[in-house]
Design a protein around this motif. Sequence first.
Motif, mmCIF file in Angstrom:
data_model
loop_
_atom_site.group_PDB
_atom_site.id
_atom_site.type_symbol
_atom_site.label_atom_id
_atom_site.label_comp_id
_atom_site.label_asym_id
_atom_site.label_seq_id
_atom_site.Cartn_x
_atom_site.Cartn_y
_atom_site.Cartn_z
ATOM 1 N N LYS A 147 -19.401 -38.021 -7.535
ATOM 2 C CA LYS A 147 -19.571 -38.454 -6.147
ATOM 3 C C LYS A 147 -18.880 -37.492 -5.187
ATOM 4 O O LYS A 147 -19.427 -37.128 -4.142
ATOM 5 C CB LYS A 147 -18.987 -39.865 -5.983
ATOM 6 N N THR A 148 -17.683 -37.055 -5.527
ATOM 7 C CA THR A 148 -16.948 -36.131 -4.662
ATOM 8 C C THR A 148 -17.708 -34.817 -4.511
ATOM 9 O O THR A 148 -17.849 -34.289 -3.391
ATOM 10 C CB THR A 148 -15.546 -35.869 -5.238
ATOM 11 N N ARG A 149 -18.213 -34.274 -5.618
ATOM 12 C CA ARG A 149 -18.937 -33.007 -5.557
ATOM 13 C C ARG A 149 -20.225 -33.134 -4.752
ATOM 14 O O ARG A 149 -20.645 -32.191 -4.080
ATOM 15 C CB ARG A 149 -19.253 -32.529 -6.981
ATOM 16 N N LEU A 150 -20.878 -34.290 -4.824
ATOM 17 C CA LEU A 150 -22.119 -34.498 -4.070
ATOM 18 C C LEU A 150 -21.864 -34.653 -2.570
ATOM 19 O O LEU A 150 -22.686 -34.229 -1.738
ATOM 20 C CB LEU A 150 -22.856 -35.736 -4.586
ATOM 21 N N GLN A 151 -20.736 -35.251 -2.233
ATOM 22 C CA GLN A 151 -20.485 -35.589 -0.828
ATOM 23 C C GLN A 151 -19.747 -34.512 -0.059
ATOM 24 O O GLN A 151 -19.758 -34.516 1.172
ATOM 25 C CB GLN A 151 -19.691 -36.903 -0.748
ATOM 26 N N VAL A 152 -19.086 -33.586 -0.766
ATOM 27 C CA VAL A 152 -18.292 -32.593 -0.062
ATOM 28 C C VAL A 152 -19.200 -31.578 0.613
ATOM 29 O O VAL A 152 -20.327 -31.314 0.179
ATOM 30 C CB VAL A 152 -17.323 -31.894 -1.041
ATOM 31 N N GLN A 153 -18.712 -31.016 1.705
ATOM 32 C CA GLN A 153 -19.472 -30.015 2.454
ATOM 33 C C GLN A 153 -19.402 -28.670 1.753
ATOM 34 O O GLN A 153 -18.389 -28.282 1.191
ATOM 35 C CB GLN A 153 -18.892 -29.889 3.873
ATOM 36 N N LYS A 154 -20.523 -27.929 1.766
ATOM 37 C CA LYS A 154 -20.509 -26.583 1.221
ATOM 38 C C LYS A 154 -19.727 -25.686 2.167
ATOM 39 O O LYS A 154 -19.944 -25.705 3.383
ATOM 40 C CB LYS A 154 -21.937 -26.067 1.075
ATOM 41 N N TYR A 155 -18.800 -24.897 1.602
ATOM 42 C CA TYR A 155 -17.938 -24.094 2.471
ATOM 43 C C TYR A 155 -17.385 -22.909 1.706
ATOM 44 O O TYR A 155 -17.482 -22.823 0.481
ATOM 45 C CB TYR A 155 -16.773 -24.944 3.011
ATOM 46 N N THR A 156 -16.750 -22.022 2.455
ATOM 47 C CA THR A 156 -16.029 -20.912 1.855
ATOM 48 C C THR A 156 -14.552 -21.251 1.841
ATOM 49 O O THR A 156 -13.946 -21.420 2.894
ATOM 50 C CB THR A 156 -16.246 -19.612 2.669
ATOM 51 N N PRO A 157 -13.958 -21.379 0.645
ATOM 52 C CA PRO A 157 -12.559 -21.803 0.588
ATOM 53 C C PRO A 157 -11.615 -20.712 1.024
ATOM 54 O O PRO A 157 -11.902 -19.535 0.899
ATOM 55 C CB PRO A 157 -12.371 -22.145 -0.884
ATOM 56 N N VAL A 158 -10.478 -21.119 1.547
ATOM 57 C CA VAL A 158 -9.406 -20.207 1.929
ATOM 58 C C VAL A 158 -8.456 -20.086 0.737
ATOM 59 O O VAL A 158 -8.080 -21.080 0.130
ATOM 60 C CB VAL A 158 -8.646 -20.724 3.160
ATOM 61 N N ARG A 159 -8.047 -18.876 0.419
ATOM 62 C CA ARG A 159 -7.090 -18.703 -0.673
ATOM 63 C C ARG A 159 -5.687 -19.006 -0.154
ATOM 64 O O ARG A 159 -5.180 -18.328 0.724
ATOM 65 C CB ARG A 159 -7.151 -17.262 -1.192
#
Length: 452
Positions: free
Chosen positions: A439-451
């Motif tokens: 559920k978390t993976r489906l609902q999270v927004q696609k983004y570029t993570p910050v290191r």
Amino acid sequence: MVAFDEFVEVIKKTNLQKRIPFDMNGGFVKLYFGKDKKRVVSYAEFSQFLHDFHEEYAVEAFRRFDKDGTGFISALDFQDIMLSIKSHLLTKEVRANLVAAAGGGSGGHRVSFPFFMAFNSLLNNMELIKRIYLNATNGNRNAEVTKEELLQSAQMMSQITPLEVDILFLLIDLLHQTGRIVYNDLQAIAPEQYFKQITKRLAEIKAVDRPEDRSLVTMFLESGYRFTLGSIGGAVGATAVYPIDLVKTRMQNQRAGSFIGELMYRNSFDCCKKVIRHEGFLGLYRGLVPQLMGVAPEKAIKLTMNDLVRDKFMDKNGNLPLYGEIIAGGCAGGSQVIFTNPLEIVKIRLQVAGEIATASKISALSVVKELGFFGLYKGAKACFLRDIPFSAIYFPAYAHMKVKLADENGYNHPLSLLAAGAIAGVPAASLVTPADVIKTRLQVQKYTPVRI
């Protein structure tokens, strides 16, 4: 210090003394105040006198109604004594069956002195009877107990006479005609002590005694009461565990860093430290406000639905089969998804916002505008897959753990309730974690993570 004349002055003004006079010149009074009734007693002695006087008054009333000295009084006289002198020991169910119980239910409508004494002794010792029952059932308050089983347990624990047990089962048979008793039967014929009343769980307070007595208005008021309790409890609980929930969400949605195989967080403690370091302590509470706005109806509807379905499966003795508990829990979990899913998707996107490489600030309102109404229900199937099994496991496990952790009188201390909730939550949360990750993976927004 209390003198005899002071006591008499007060007692003569009571309606009971005017209707059923107590012999103030009898041997009982002289034992406490002396032959000439000039002795002054202390507060402790007077307290004991009042206790014994109350018991002696019932015996004195029996003597007055037994004018011929036969050792018997009529059923109506028995009812009169009990309502006048022993009313504090009578529940509504016992009051309604006093005449029917007279004479041991034989139909003779005559009450012997041994029956009268055993009847009063039984009502005085109902807390002891409850302990005897719990001893016979190993603490299970839903188990049915026969007369022979209760007598055996009584012999092991204390001296409850066979006549008292006969009267107990007579009263139960007048109510249910089953020949067996459960803990709720004892509650029906024994008023709770005052300290038990004031510590009674708020969630157990009902407007009526039986489900069939509910009107539509009563059902609405009870639902509103439960809704309020659920809202308060849900808000407090959500605030207490929110930092843990934020760390859980970030760990479930963890992505690789700039290098292949590199993870953003090594473990949950590392995640918590990095959130505090880069986003401050309040970063652990990112997204709490929309969570609180949604958690009240979410928790309230779950608790209300669980109670309503449990009521449908509960029999007249207050017993609930295991499958009824599981179905009630599952229905509660399924019903909350209407609030859970929009709440979860907004909360999750706010919780991971600190990881997003973007200049624009993410807010709950911007998430709602971006997703739209139907977008708020993205991942709803996974939410059903998580919430239904969780509640189907948690609610029955919690109910049974409360019984196991209750004291010898069947009551729970706040710490035992906390332990019951923790023990029930471990298997429930563990078994549905895969669905929660999906559920978390489906609902999270696609983004570029910050290191970080």
